[in-house]
Each structure stands twice: as structure tokens, then as C-alpha cells.
Design an enzyme around this catalytic site. Structure first.
Site, PDB file in Angstrom:
ATOM      1  CE  LYS A  84      43.732  28.113  48.005  1.00 22.12           C
ATOM      2  NZ  LYS A  84      44.897  28.247  48.579  1.00 22.12           N
TER       3      LYS A  84
HETATM    4  C1  E4P Z   1      45.596  31.864  48.150  1.00 20.50           C
HETATM    5  O1  E4P Z   1      44.313  30.907  47.998  1.00 20.50           O
HETATM    6  C2  E4P Z   1      46.263  31.380  47.358  1.00 20.50           C
HETATM    7  O2  E4P Z   1      46.741  29.967  47.930  1.00 20.50           O
HETATM    8  C3  E4P Z   1      47.537  32.290  47.846  1.00 20.50           C
HETATM    9  O3  E4P Z   1      46.841  33.985  47.453  1.00 20.50           O
HETATM   10  C4  E4P Z   1      48.746  32.674  47.394  1.00 20.50           C
HETATM   11  O4  E4P Z   1      49.423  33.509  47.699  1.00 20.50           O
HETATM   12  P1  E4P Z   1      51.297  33.803  47.295  1.00 20.50           P
HETATM   13  O5  E4P Z   1      51.953  33.597  46.322  1.00 20.50           O
HETATM   14  O6  E4P Z   1      51.388  35.170  48.170  1.00 20.50           O
HETATM   15  O7  E4P Z   1      52.081  32.310  48.885  1.00 20.50           O
END
Ligand code: E4P
Length: 223
Positions: A84
Site C-alpha cells: 500500500k
Molecule cells: C483500507 O485500505 C483503508 O486503510 C481503510 O479502509 C481506512 O478506513 P478508515 O477511514 O475507517 O480508517
């Protein structure tokens, strides 16, 4: 639309995986900390042993060379690991280089369709618009998912839109209707998709009626 679990909790992943509907997992440092921390590599490798699909692990370097080096190292943890990388100048350049070398990138922290188009051209395998965080600040998060999907389809681009930051079951329906390739969600949201009070009432009624019918059959047999 494939369903991924958005958590670093191995216990939650084990429990959810039994349902047979999860085909990948997304993690980030916040989720890792929430799950109790520990060695990130160990956590990610353990997740890879539970779910046989793309497992996203966040890179933290802030410059291109650092990102490329870190991404290659993280991708080496397991064949299913997807790195990521947040979308900014360094992230985009690193993604362009990594994708040419066959490293799969989940371009994260995407908040506009313009960013999604750039991530697509950089070669990101997955592009993650954060729906809930946009909604939190009064923007239409799902519109970014819909616009990104439309642009990729219009130009026959192979990248996949991964709807992230989903906070409730209606977000999942919205992502599916917008044509997202993947929706990643907390386990609580997955459970929210599953449960319906009328299903519970229906099961109770069937059990009670089956008992009534069996009782009637037993008393008919006695006569
Ligand atoms: C997934 O890849 C993201 O990091 C995650 O969905 C972020 O979610 P949040 O905005 O609830 O922290």
C-alpha cells in the site's frame, strides 16, 4: 464485487474467513495498532496463511528510493502481499517503478477521481478511494468511486477500484452499485450485512412450527 476484510486482527480474520465470502484483507498502521501491534511482518504473514488472496500491507517511507526499497522488501514477505502506497509525488513515482517490475501496488489515501486516474497510469493494481473519510468532511465519497470506475471502464484501463473506508452496510451497496471491483470493510460491517431481524424472526417461527407439527404427528400416532 469482491469483499475484503479491513482489519489487522488475526482473530477477526479467522472468524470471518470461515464464512467463505472474504477474498482478501487490507491493513494499515492504524488497524495494526488497534489489533495490538507486534511485528508487522509476522502479522501480515499470519494473515496470508488464513486468507488466500491479496493482503495489503502499508509502506511508510516518505521518499521514492525508500518506498521502492521498502515495497520490494514487504512484497517479499509472501506472494500474496500487495504493497500500500499513499498517492503523492513520491508515491506515484515509486508506483510507476514498482509496477514495471511486477510489484503489485494498492494506491491508498485516494480522495478524488483525478488521483485515481493518475494511480491508474502509474500502474497501481488497486486504487483505494476512502469513502467514509470523504463523507466525514461533507463530500460525496461514493461519487469518487463511481467516477473512478467510469473513467477506468471508459478507457479500458485494467486497474481495480477498491472502495475503502466503508463504515456501514449501505456503503457496501453503494460501492456495488457504483461498480467497484472490491469493497473492503471492518468485520462489524460484514456482520451488519448478514444480520436481518426478519431472518431471526423467521428462523424462530420455523423452529416453533416444526415443533408444533412434530407434536401433532406424535399425538396423531398415539390415537
Ligand atoms: C483500507 O485500505 C483503508 O486503510 C481503510 O479502509 C481506512 O478506513 P478508515 O477511514 O475507517 O480508517
Amino acid at each position: 464485487m469482491r469483499l475484503f476484510l479491513d482489519t489487522a486482527s488475526v482473530d477477526e480474520i479467522r472468524e470471518a474467513a470461515k464464512l467463505g465470502v472474504i477474498s482478501g484483507v487490507t491493513t494499515n498502521p492504524t488497524l495494526w495498532a488497534k489489533a495490538g501491534g507486534g511485528d508487522y511482518r509476522d502479522v501480515v504473514v499470519e494473515i496470508c496463511g488464513i486468507v488466500d488472496g491479496p493482503i495489503s500491507a502499508e509502506c511508510l517511507s516518505r521518499d521514492v528510493e525508500g518506498l521502492v526499497e521498502e515495497a520490494k522488501r514487504v512484497a517479499g514477505w509472501h506472494p500474496n502481499v500487495v504493497v500500500k502506497i499513499p498517492i503523492d509525488e513520491a508515491g506515484l513515482e515509486a508506483t510507476s517503478r514498482l509496477s514495471k517490475e511486477g510489484v503489485k501496488v494498492n494506491m491508498t489515501l485516494v480522495f478524488s477521481a483525478n488521483q485515481a486516474l493518475l494511480a491508474a497510469h502509474a500502474g497501481a493494481t488497486f486504487i483505494s478511494p476512502f469513502v467514509g473519510r470523504l463523507d466525514d468532511v461533507g463530500h460525496d465519497g461514493m461519487a469518487v468511486v463511481a467516477d473512478s470506475v467510469q473513467i477506468l471502464e471508459r478507457y479500458h484501463l485494467p486497474n481495480q477500484v477498491l472502495a475503502a473506508s466503508l463504515r456501514h452496510p449501505l456503503h457496501v451497496i453503494g460501492a456495488a452499485k457504483a461498480g467497484a471491483h472490491i469493497a473492503t470493510m471492518p468485520y462489524s460491517v460484514l456482520k451488519g450485512m448478514l444480520r436481518h431481524p426478519l431472518t431471526d424472526v423467521g428462523i424462530e417461527r420455523f423452529l416453533a412450527d416444526a415443533e408444533k407439527a412434530a407434536k401433532a404427528a406424535r399425538s396423531a400416532g398415539k390415537r
